[in-house]
Write a protein that holds these residues in place. Sequence first.
Motif, PDB file in Angstrom:
ATOM      1  N   LYS A 159       0.858  -1.183   0.000  1.00 53.07           N
ATOM      2  CA  LYS A 159       0.000   0.000   0.000  1.00 53.07           C
ATOM      3  C   LYS A 159       0.894   1.232   0.000  1.00 53.07           C
ATOM      4  CE  LYS A 159      -3.648  -2.598   0.753  1.00 53.07           C
ATOM      5  NZ  LYS A 159      -4.503  -2.928  -0.353  1.00 53.07           N
ATOM      6  N   LYS A 160       0.313   2.359  -0.305  1.00 52.89           N
ATOM      7  CA  LYS A 160       1.040   3.631  -0.289  1.00 52.89           C
ATOM      8  C   LYS A 160       0.528   4.455   0.886  1.00 52.89           C
ATOM      9  CE  LYS A 160       2.810   3.577  -4.675  1.00 52.89           C
ATOM     10  NZ  LYS A 160       4.195   3.589  -4.922  1.00 52.89           N
ATOM     11  N   SER A 161       1.443   5.008   1.665  1.00 55.67           N
ATOM     12  CA  SER A 161       1.041   5.842   2.799  1.00 55.67           C
ATOM     13  C   SER A 161       1.084   7.313   2.394  1.00 55.67           C
ATOM     14  CB  SER A 161       1.959   5.594   3.993  1.00 55.67           C
ATOM     15  OG  SER A 161       3.297   5.837   3.643  1.00 55.67           O
ATOM     16  N   HIS A 162       0.211   8.085   3.004  1.00 56.71           N
ATOM     17  CA  HIS A 162       0.165   9.526   2.762  1.00 56.71           C
ATOM     18  C   HIS A 162      -0.041  10.221   4.099  1.00 56.71           C
ATOM     19  CE1 HIS A 162      -0.424  13.317   0.774  1.00 56.71           C
ATOM     20  NE2 HIS A 162      -1.599  13.453   1.346  1.00 56.71           N
ATOM     21  N   PHE A 163       0.768  11.232   4.355  1.00 52.76           N
ATOM     22  CA  PHE A 163       0.684  12.025   5.575  1.00 52.76           C
ATOM     23  C   PHE A 163       0.409  13.474   5.164  1.00 52.76           C
ATOM     24  CE2 PHE A 163       3.475   8.440   6.345  1.00 52.76           C
ATOM     25  CZ  PHE A 163       3.032   7.946   7.561  1.00 52.76           C
ATOM     26  N   PRO A 164      -0.866  13.893   5.170  1.00 52.18           N
ATOM     27  CA  PRO A 164      -1.179  15.259   4.744  1.00 52.18           C
ATOM     28  C   PRO A 164      -0.446  16.293   5.603  1.00 52.18           C
ATOM     29  CG  PRO A 164      -3.187  13.997   5.071  1.00 52.18           C
ATOM     30  CD  PRO A 164      -2.056  13.165   5.586  1.00 52.18           C
ATOM     31  N   GLU A 165      -0.062  17.395   4.973  1.00 53.57           N
ATOM     32  CA  GLU A 165       0.685  18.435   5.680  1.00 53.57           C
ATOM     33  C   GLU A 165      -0.073  18.942   6.903  1.00 53.57           C
ATOM     34  OE1 GLU A 165       2.573  22.855   4.877  1.00 53.57           O
ATOM     35  OE2 GLU A 165       1.850  21.668   3.189  1.00 53.57           O
ATOM     36  N   HIS A 166      -1.363  19.073   6.800  1.00 57.56           N
ATOM     37  CA  HIS A 166      -2.176  19.575   7.909  1.00 57.56           C
ATOM     38  C   HIS A 166      -3.128  18.494   8.424  1.00 57.56           C
ATOM     39  CE1 HIS A 166      -0.557  23.534   7.247  1.00 57.56           C
ATOM     40  NE2 HIS A 166      -0.870  23.438   5.958  1.00 57.56           N
ATOM     41  N   GLY A 167      -2.630  17.266   8.459  1.00 53.63           N
ATOM     42  CA  GLY A 167      -3.450  16.131   8.884  1.00 53.63           C
ATOM     43  C   GLY A 167      -3.950  16.220  10.316  1.00 53.63           C
ATOM     44  N   ALA A 168      -3.288  17.035  11.135  1.00 52.69           N
ATOM     45  CA  ALA A 168      -3.721  17.191  12.532  1.00 52.69           C
ATOM     46  C   ALA A 168      -5.095  17.840  12.620  1.00 52.69           C
ATOM     47  CB  ALA A 168      -2.702  18.022  13.302  1.00 52.69           C
ATOM     48  N   TYR A 169      -5.494  18.533  11.551  1.00 54.20           N
ATOM     49  CA  TYR A 169      -6.764  19.258  11.576  1.00 54.20           C
ATOM     50  C   TYR A 169      -7.886  18.520  10.845  1.00 54.20           C
ATOM     51  CZ  TYR A 169      -3.526  22.861  13.005  1.00 54.20           C
ATOM     52  OH  TYR A 169      -2.557  23.550  13.663  1.00 54.20           O
ATOM     53  N   ALA A 170      -7.608  17.342  10.339  1.00 53.96           N
ATOM     54  CA  ALA A 170      -8.587  16.609   9.541  1.00 53.96           C
ATOM     55  C   ALA A 170      -9.870  16.324  10.318  1.00 53.96           C
ATOM     56  CB  ALA A 170      -7.986  15.313   9.013  1.00 53.96           C
ATOM     57  N   GLN A 171      -9.753  15.920  11.560  1.00 56.81           N
ATOM     58  CA  GLN A 171     -10.960  15.618  12.346  1.00 56.81           C
ATOM     59  C   GLN A 171     -11.754  16.883  12.641  1.00 56.81           C
ATOM     60  OE1 GLN A 171      -9.014  13.419  15.485  1.00 56.81           O
ATOM     61  NE2 GLN A 171      -9.824  11.502  14.684  1.00 56.81           N
ATOM     62  N   ALA A 172     -11.064  17.970  12.913  1.00 60.73           N
ATOM     63  CA  ALA A 172     -11.758  19.232  13.176  1.00 60.73           C
ATOM     64  C   ALA A 172     -12.500  19.691  11.934  1.00 60.73           C
ATOM     65  CB  ALA A 172     -10.762  20.296  13.633  1.00 60.73           C
ATOM     66  N   LEU A 173     -11.884  19.541  10.770  1.00 62.60           N
ATOM     67  CA  LEU A 173     -12.564  19.927   9.527  1.00 62.60           C
ATOM     68  C   LEU A 173     -13.796  19.052   9.290  1.00 62.60           C
ATOM     69  CD1 LEU A 173      -9.500  20.542   7.202  1.00 62.60           C
ATOM     70  CD2 LEU A 173     -11.123  22.246   8.045  1.00 62.60           C
ATOM     71  N   GLY A 174     -13.668  17.770   9.579  1.00 60.47           N
ATOM     72  CA  GLY A 174     -14.823  16.876   9.438  1.00 60.47           C
ATOM     73  C   GLY A 174     -15.943  17.263  10.375  1.00 60.47           C
ATOM     74  N   ALA A 175     -15.604  17.613  11.600  1.00 56.31           N
ATOM     75  CA  ALA A 175     -16.630  18.029  12.563  1.00 56.31           C
ATOM     76  C   ALA A 175     -17.289  19.339  12.119  1.00 56.31           C
ATOM     77  CB  ALA A 175     -16.005  18.204  13.946  1.00 56.31           C
TER      78      ALA A 175
END
Length: 108
Positions: A79-95
């Motif tokens: 598989k290929k892994s991806h670590f978005p630059e601002h991944g720390a905010y992904a859950q907040a954006l979803g909320a």
Amino acid sequence: TANTPVGELVIAHFGKVTRTTSLQDIAAGLLHCIAVETYKDIYKMGSQCPRYVVYIGSTLNNNPVLRTMLAQYTTALDKKSHFPEHGAYAQALGAYHAKDFVLLEATP
């Protein structure tokens, strides 16, 4: 898990911990536990797991050791892994975007 990639993983991360074990070694063991559990979750998904695995969360910020472990285990599963630059905010954006949806409670 015998005769599978999961069966080859370390199952006793802290078997030799003593009072003189360094904090760095204990931290490395904890990070390895996280990486191994993630590996097992992806492995169990089998063909239902997408080709790209996106890792999010603030735990990955400034943690190159964990990022490296996750990337290596992801590659081992083809598989290929991806670590978005601002991944720390992904859950907040979803909320934030979820506020536009009405949540319905189940009635008995």
